[in-house]
Design a protein around this motif. Structure first.
Motif, PDB file in Angstrom:
ATOM      1  N   UNK A  14       0.855  -1.197   0.000  1.00  0.00           N
ATOM      2  CA  UNK A  14       0.000   0.000   0.000  1.00  0.00           C
ATOM      3  C   UNK A  14       0.892   1.249   0.000  1.00  0.00           C
ATOM      4  N   UNK A  15       2.000   1.184   0.712  1.00  0.00           N
ATOM      5  CA  UNK A  15       2.949   2.300   0.749  1.00  0.00           C
ATOM      6  C   UNK A  15       3.474   2.603  -0.659  1.00  0.00           C
ATOM      7  N   UNK A  18       0.788   4.287  -2.699  1.00  0.00           N
ATOM      8  CA  UNK A  18       0.652   5.689  -2.294  1.00  0.00           C
ATOM      9  C   UNK A  18       1.772   6.532  -2.904  1.00  0.00           C
ATOM     10  N   UNK A  19       2.974   5.987  -2.941  1.00  0.00           N
ATOM     11  CA  UNK A  19       4.110   6.710  -3.529  1.00  0.00           C
ATOM     12  C   UNK A  19       3.912   6.946  -5.024  1.00  0.00           C
ATOM     13  N   UNK A  20       3.380   5.950  -5.735  1.00  0.00           N
ATOM     14  CA  UNK A  20       3.175   6.096  -7.177  1.00  0.00           C
ATOM     15  C   UNK A  20       2.093   7.136  -7.468  1.00  0.00           C
ATOM     16  N   UNK A  68      -6.252   6.817   0.511  1.00  0.00           N
ATOM     17  CA  UNK A  68      -7.027   7.021   1.739  1.00  0.00           C
ATOM     18  C   UNK A  68      -8.474   6.554   1.625  1.00  0.00           C
ATOM     19  N   UNK A  69      -8.986   6.427   0.404  1.00  0.00           N
ATOM     20  CA  UNK A  69     -10.363   5.952   0.286  1.00  0.00           C
ATOM     21  C   UNK A  69     -10.463   4.440   0.043  1.00  0.00           C
ATOM     22  N   UNK A  70      -9.345   3.749   0.150  1.00  0.00           N
ATOM     23  CA  UNK A  70      -9.352   2.285   0.060  1.00  0.00           C
ATOM     24  C   UNK A  70      -9.499   1.715   1.468  1.00  0.00           C
ATOM     25  N   UNK A 116      -4.099  -1.343  -7.696  1.00  0.00           N
ATOM     26  CA  UNK A 116      -3.197  -2.406  -8.163  1.00  0.00           C
ATOM     27  C   UNK A 116      -3.527  -2.877  -9.578  1.00  0.00           C
ATOM     28  N   UNK A 117      -3.918  -1.944 -10.428  1.00  0.00           N
ATOM     29  CA  UNK A 117      -4.220  -2.247 -11.823  1.00  0.00           C
ATOM     30  C   UNK A 117      -3.178  -1.621 -12.735  1.00  0.00           C
TER      31      UNK A 117
END
Length: 186
Positions: A14-15, A18-20, A68-70, A116-117
């Motif tokens: 997840x980190x 978020x970075x991407x 944040x909305x996941x 993750x797509x």
């Protein structure tokens, strides 16, 4: 390939996601990039005003939600525990309009990557230069952080036929544009 990139991406944290997403946000908000792609969008499409494209592109980069909305939901009861999590679709096709040649590819790329797509952007032929350049900037930014190279792709020479192939071959398609394009996506 986009499928291999998406499969590799499944193992990212997840980190990392978020970075991407933040890298896409940052590269579009870079003042030189923002000015260039906004100006190019107006010149190429003949639509809108430069000052308004600057505002719109900046606002979308700042306000588009990240990870944040996941949210994950857990419910328990007499029958056990149920965990509800979002899962990726795979490869997302994104058919984008000439009216929003920067915002639509950027937002769809952020949405795809946080989930993750992989994503393939098929820009409108009348906005191919500005959409392609925006996608190149985004792709370069995420690859610098270790993302697979084919995770975000853009069709450099879009046609109606290529848009049709994207709709047929991708796991899910996001189509933004006129009634004809949206109907074809359905």
């Amino acid at each position: 390939s986009d499928l291999a990139a998406q499969r590799e991406y499944l193992n990212r944290s997840m980190h990392d996601r978020a970075r991407y997403v933040q890298a896409i946000r940052d590269v579009v908000l870079d003042q030189e990039n923002l000015e260039y792609i906004s100006r190019l969008a107006v010149e190429e499409t003949g639509m809108g005003g430069y000052e308004y494209k600057l505002i719109k592109n900046r606002l979308a980069a700042v306000k588009t939600p990240g990870i944040e909305d996941l949210t994950t939901d857990a419910m328990s009861g007499d029958d056990g525990l149920t965990l509800v999590e979002y899962s990726p679709f795979g490869v997302i096709g994104s058919i984008t309009p000439t009216t929003n040649p920067i915002v639509t590819p950027m937002c769809n790329a952020m949405f795809a990557l946080k989930g993750r797509n992989a994503i393939i952007v098929g820009p409108h032929p009348r906005s191919k230069k500005c959409s392609t350049r925006a996608c190149e900037l985004m792709q370069e930014a995420i690859v610098k952080l270790g993302a697979p190279a084919d995770l975000l792709q853009c069709v450099a020479e879009p046609t109606i036929e290529i848009s049709g192939e994207i709709m047929k071959q991708c796991d899910v398609c996001i189509s933004t544009g006129g009634a004809g394009m949206v109907k074809a996506a359905y």
